[in-house]
Design a protein around this motif. Structure first.
Motif, PDB file in Angstrom:
ATOM      1  N   ARG A 176      17.080   2.441  10.692  1.00 51.18           N
ATOM      2  CA  ARG A 176      17.492   1.106  10.549  1.00 51.18           C
ATOM      3  C   ARG A 176      16.658   0.095   9.938  1.00 51.18           C
ATOM      4  NH1 ARG A 176      17.746  -4.532  14.959  1.00 51.18           N
ATOM      5  NH2 ARG A 176      17.953  -6.110  13.737  1.00 51.18           N
ATOM      6  N   ASP A 177      15.010   0.248   9.813  1.00 50.98           N
ATOM      7  CA  ASP A 177      13.821   0.225   8.810  1.00 50.98           C
ATOM      8  C   ASP A 177      14.514   0.800   7.291  1.00 50.98           C
ATOM      9  OD1 ASP A 177      12.378  -1.056  10.803  1.00 50.98           O
ATOM     10  OD2 ASP A 177      11.182   0.769  11.507  1.00 50.98           O
ATOM     11  N   LEU A 178      14.777   2.490   7.617  1.00 55.47           N
ATOM     12  CA  LEU A 178      15.390   2.470   6.012  1.00 55.47           C
ATOM     13  C   LEU A 178      16.395   2.102   5.230  1.00 55.47           C
ATOM     14  CD1 LEU A 178      14.210   5.624   3.791  1.00 55.47           C
ATOM     15  CD2 LEU A 178      16.000   6.151   5.275  1.00 55.47           C
ATOM     16  N   ARG A 179      17.020   1.666   5.989  1.00 59.39           N
ATOM     17  CA  ARG A 179      18.450   0.525   5.409  1.00 59.39           C
ATOM     18  C   ARG A 179      18.266  -0.427   4.706  1.00 59.39           C
ATOM     19  NH1 ARG A 179      21.097   1.425  10.298  1.00 59.39           N
ATOM     20  NH2 ARG A 179      22.506   2.841   9.395  1.00 59.39           N
ATOM     21  N   ARG A 180      16.949  -1.049   5.952  1.00 52.18           N
ATOM     22  CA  ARG A 180      16.627  -2.614   5.849  1.00 52.18           C
ATOM     23  C   ARG A 180      15.225  -2.347   3.851  1.00 52.18           C
ATOM     24  NH1 ARG A 180      12.538  -5.160   9.248  1.00 52.18           N
ATOM     25  NH2 ARG A 180      11.405  -3.429   9.041  1.00 52.18           N
ATOM     26  N   HIS A 181      14.888  -1.103   4.154  1.00 51.58           N
ATOM     27  CA  HIS A 181      14.221  -1.142   2.324  1.00 51.58           C
ATOM     28  C   HIS A 181      15.358  -0.582   0.938  1.00 51.58           C
ATOM     29  CE1 HIS A 181      12.498   1.892  -0.007  1.00 51.58           C
ATOM     30  NE2 HIS A 181      11.952   1.035  -0.088  1.00 51.58           N
ATOM     31  N   ASN A 182      16.158  -0.045   1.878  1.00 54.00           N
ATOM     32  CA  ASN A 182      16.970   0.446   0.920  1.00 54.00           C
ATOM     33  C   ASN A 182      17.436  -1.066   0.333  1.00 54.00           C
ATOM     34  OD1 ASN A 182      15.767   2.897   0.799  1.00 54.00           O
ATOM     35  ND2 ASN A 182      17.801   3.383   2.444  1.00 54.00           N
ATOM     36  N   ARG A 183      18.488  -1.703   1.422  1.00 53.70           N
ATOM     37  CA  ARG A 183      18.544  -3.173   1.569  1.00 53.70           C
ATOM     38  C   ARG A 183      17.974  -3.939   0.055  1.00 53.70           C
ATOM     39  NH1 ARG A 183      23.611  -4.766   4.245  1.00 53.70           N
ATOM     40  NH2 ARG A 183      22.509  -7.045   4.214  1.00 53.70           N
ATOM     41  N   THR A 184      16.679  -4.237   1.067  1.00 54.96           N
ATOM     42  CA  THR A 184      16.302  -4.865  -0.119  1.00 54.96           C
ATOM     43  C   THR A 184      15.071  -4.881  -1.619  1.00 54.96           C
ATOM     44  OG1 THR A 184      14.746  -5.464   1.879  1.00 54.96           O
ATOM     45  CG2 THR A 184      13.749  -5.786   0.296  1.00 54.96           C
ATOM     46  N   SER A 185      15.236  -3.347  -1.296  1.00 53.77           N
ATOM     47  CA  SER A 185      15.397  -2.578  -3.109  1.00 53.77           C
ATOM     48  C   SER A 185      16.160  -3.173  -4.093  1.00 53.77           C
ATOM     49  CB  SER A 185      15.018  -1.334  -2.628  1.00 53.77           C
ATOM     50  OG  SER A 185      13.589  -0.801  -2.697  1.00 53.77           O
ATOM     51  N   VAL A 186      17.665  -2.523  -3.659  1.00 48.83           N
ATOM     52  CA  VAL A 186      18.628  -3.115  -4.383  1.00 48.83           C
ATOM     53  C   VAL A 186      18.904  -4.658  -4.831  1.00 48.83           C
ATOM     54  CG1 VAL A 186      21.222  -3.252  -5.086  1.00 48.83           C
ATOM     55  CG2 VAL A 186      19.966  -0.968  -3.836  1.00 48.83           C
TER      56      VAL A 186
END
Length: 423
Positions: A38-48
């Protein structure tokens, strides 16, 4: 930050009537040991999402290069952001020798946000879409001096009601309400604002019961620095200093990075530009604010003109009247020249210390006086700055208009949404 005596804290996020925890600010979370999916998914969404928000339309290929994410990850994230209504397709981009690429952009209509400027002379409330385009504004002049916190809280509440009603928006459906104050914000929404005569005022607690959306408080110079880097004269700068000139004088040091913007305040107004000089309300002498703050400017004019005061009552109106006289020789022109000299010295100190690539003059005094005195400010800055630093530093007027400080406050809930990956 204008007239404050404390270091800038982290912003505070308050519920309707709860004492709030800190908001975590900064660049997107990096992958670490123990990080969940979940943390990794949030990081990816934040980056994009941050890349699209700060830099405008881009193709999936552009996003892949900018974020370092794989093609499959970018595709999955974009699909999710489109489904959530945050992002939409924005046409096609021709590609040499290949298929046209689909451009993506953030959707302005996804949400609306309110920003509030608690100034020394007025309260301004602005309603913006979440890309920070102005929808409606309301401005309330206020008595200068030490306004009652409850009175200002009531003006903020009235302003929110006015701008949302004008736009047909539901106050409870706002992304959030950001409030910029000329002072330090401590845990629980306590505000220290010497320019308002406040010390430990529970302003967040006064507002929270009357605000239906998430409430954020922070220093106005810091949020203004963030707004100038996002949407104003600071775009593209690696390190910009945003000077907020009003009755008080403050500055924010804003640093850009691929992941976003970091903005911190400094007590620039209380750096000494003349030993043993004019008395400052902080108790010291020779502070920059005692020469370039609005009250100091008007006081000098009064002394130079034998006690006369320009224009009607009201600090902003008097500064405007002073500038109307400054086009011809006399006390007003001499006051503008003197203000420009001291402002240039103050900027030179910042440049010699911090070596920014850009200095941006913002706030209502900058809007009123900046265009007329900018050449003299630049000249004074160059005379007091090391040559190689002066050559690398541009001095400009802010571009955010009369809603600059309110717009800066509106960046607070937007920043939280970006940091959370749009959740």
């Amino acid at each position: 930050m204008p007239g404050t005596g404390a270091a800038a804290p982290r912003p505070r996020h308050l519920g309707r009537s709860r004492v709030a925890p800190d908001i975590v600010r900064g660049s997107p979370v990096k992958r670490a040991v123990g990080q969940t999916t979940r943390d990794l998914r949030r990081h990816n969404r934040t980056s994009v999402l941050t890349r699209l928000y700060l830099h405008g339309p881009a193709s999936r290929f552009d996003l892949m290069r900018a974020t370092g994410l794989s093609s499959a990850t970018v595709s999955n994230v974009v699909t999710d952001l489109v489904a959530d209504g945050l992002v939409a397709e924005a046409g096609l981009l021709d590609s040499d020798g290949g298929r046209p690429r689909t451009l993506l952009e953030v959707r302005p209509g996804y949400a609306r946000v309110v920003g509030v400027d608690i100034g020394e002379t007025h309260v301004q409330v602005g309603l913006f879409d979440w890309t920070l385009e102005t929808v409606a504004t309301a401005t309330f002049p206020m008595d200068e001096g030490s306004p009652e916190p409850a009175v200002l809280a009531a003006l903020v509440t009235a302003g929110i009601e006015e701008v949302t009603a004008e736009a047909g928006a539901d106050p409870g459906e706002l992304l959030g309400v950001g409030v910029g104050v000329p002072g330090a914000v401590l845990p629980g929404g306590l505000v220290h604002a010497p320019t308002l005569g406040w010390s430990g005022v529970p302003f967040g607690g006064l507002l929270a019961p009357h605000v239906a959306a998430p409430l954020h408080l922070d220093n106005c110079a810091r949020t203004l620095g963030q707004a100038e880097m996002w949407r104003g004269a600071g775009r593209g700068a690696e390190r910009a200093i945003v000077a907020l000139l009003a009755v008080g004088v403050g500055a924010a040091v804003a640093t850009g990075s691929p992941g976003g913007v970091t903005s911190t305040t400094s007590e620039w107004g209380h750096t000494v530009v003349e030993a043993g000089g004019a008395a400052c309300r902080c108790g010291s002498r020779g502070c920059l604010e005692a020469y370039v703050g609005a009250d100091a400017i008007l006081e000098h004019y009064a002394g130079a003109s034998g006690g006369a005061r320009p224009g009607p009552s009201g600090t902003e109106q008097r500064v405007a009247a002073l500038m109307a006289e400054a086009g011809r020789p006399g006390p007003a022109a001499e006051t503008v020249r003197r203000t420009a000299e001291y402002l240039g010295i103050g900027i030179a100190n910042l440049v010699n210390l911090l070596s920014p690539d850009r200095v941006i003059l913002s706030g209502w005094v900058s809007a009123a006086m900046g265009p007329a005195m900018l050449p003299a400010v630049r000249d004074a800055m160059r005379r007091h700055t090391l040559n190689y630093l002066a050559d690398a530093t541009a001095v400009e007027i802010g571009r955010l208009g009369q809603e600059a400080v309110a717009l800066g406050a509106a960046t607070l809930p937007v920043h939280e949404l970006l940091t959370a990956g749009g959740r």
